[in-house]
Design an enzyme around this catalytic site. Sequence first.
Site, PDB file in Angstrom:
ATOM      1  CG  HIS A  74      16.359   1.313  -1.431  1.00  0.00           C
ATOM      2  ND1 HIS A  74      15.635   2.642  -0.809  1.00  0.00           N
ATOM      3  CD2 HIS A  74      15.488   0.717  -1.882  1.00  0.00           C
ATOM      4  CE1 HIS A  74      14.419   2.125  -0.975  1.00  0.00           C
ATOM      5  NE2 HIS A  74      14.102   1.224  -2.186  1.00  0.00           N
TER       6      HIS A  74
ATOM      7  CB  CYS B 266      -0.684   0.171   1.527  1.00  0.00           C
ATOM      8  SG  CYS B 266       0.015   0.132   2.582  1.00  0.00           S
TER       9      CYS B 266
END
Length: 421
Positions: free
Chosen positions: A95, A49
């Site tokens: 990352h 989401c």
Amino acid sequence: MLIALGINHNTAPVDIRERVAFAPGNIAGALKSMCDSLAIEEAAILSTCNRTELYAWGELLDADVLQWLGDYHQLSRESLEPYHYVLQDGEAIEHMMRVAAGLDSLVLGEPQILGQMKSAYADATEAGVVGRGLHYGFQQIFNIAKRVRSETEIGANPVSVAFAAVSLAQQIFSDLKEDTALLVGAGETIELVARHLHNNGIKKLIVANRTLERAKGLAEELGAEAILLADIPEQLHRADIVISSTASQLPLLGKGAVETALKKRRHKPMFMVDIAVPRDIEAQVDELDDVYLYTVDDLRAVIDENRKSREDEAKKAELIVAEGVAQYQAEMRALQAVSTIKAYRQQAEQLRDKELEKALRALESGTDAAQAMTQLARSLTNKLIHSPTTKLKQASADGRAEVIDISQELLGIDISKESSK
């Protein structure tokens, strides 16, 4: 080369994130499309989401990956340009490690993202688009995320209102499996509370809302009971835990109603959390001896303290990630040398086989064995050192002293020892 390209809650509004999200049932087809379009063999897609990220291994251009993302979702590349980020190799693995460890999440340290990252890897594996590059990278990522969870307290304290409310309930009722919770409202916060309670094994859930249909929607999903707000006074005595979050402008629960419920419960304690603003539960309820009443301000104090604790633990986690990146880069450099070593060995073995074949033919033609062996050794030595010798002479002529120094290290030559003999 490893590439990580993404759009997340820090770079794009929700309407953009929604448009680039991948439905779970479409992941396999999207992975195949991505690999075919970009002419690569390894890819993975993480879609939640709060973020959509594409991971790819191969020789490709960043712009091509963004172009594919836009084409797949029928969006122009230009419309996505302001919202995306792209990282390569060491920065990409850093990352991905930070994402898996919860360091890049909207809620710092949230644990769900690691499971979502593992699902992304599993989907890619099942689709047959994970090779040595991504497989090794993901294993390192999971190892670092596990270390962060085990060596820091980054996920120990709740930092969401819903989670904080349930955590307080667990402190008062040691075993939720024996308790009943009444949830008032059916909005996002109550839904999160319901899921947390359900996951922690609450014995019974009752959902109360102004409209029964809305209450039933959440109740049916979690095996709960649905009632109307008007039914609360009659049902309140059943609840050990009451958590309320509605948009009502007036209190829904007064001191009198709670007193009546306590009498029916024979003064068995009740835990109540009022998350609503304005309040759903009258402040005077806190005057009752057998009620533990907390407001949203009480929870925010807990959350702020816990967030500071998580930020302190995040500093430790960043050090673990840095170690993981350094290890990954060192091992990737070692892997890169493997192909060179393999090619060098094959070249040497081909030269050996060729010279051995000549020596065997010489022996068959009657050449003296000692002479044939001497010729084999001389010829093999000359062939093996020919290319390095030629390159060294050229480097010396060009004044490239660093090549000479590196060659001495690679060949194990110590000039100082040789000159002293």
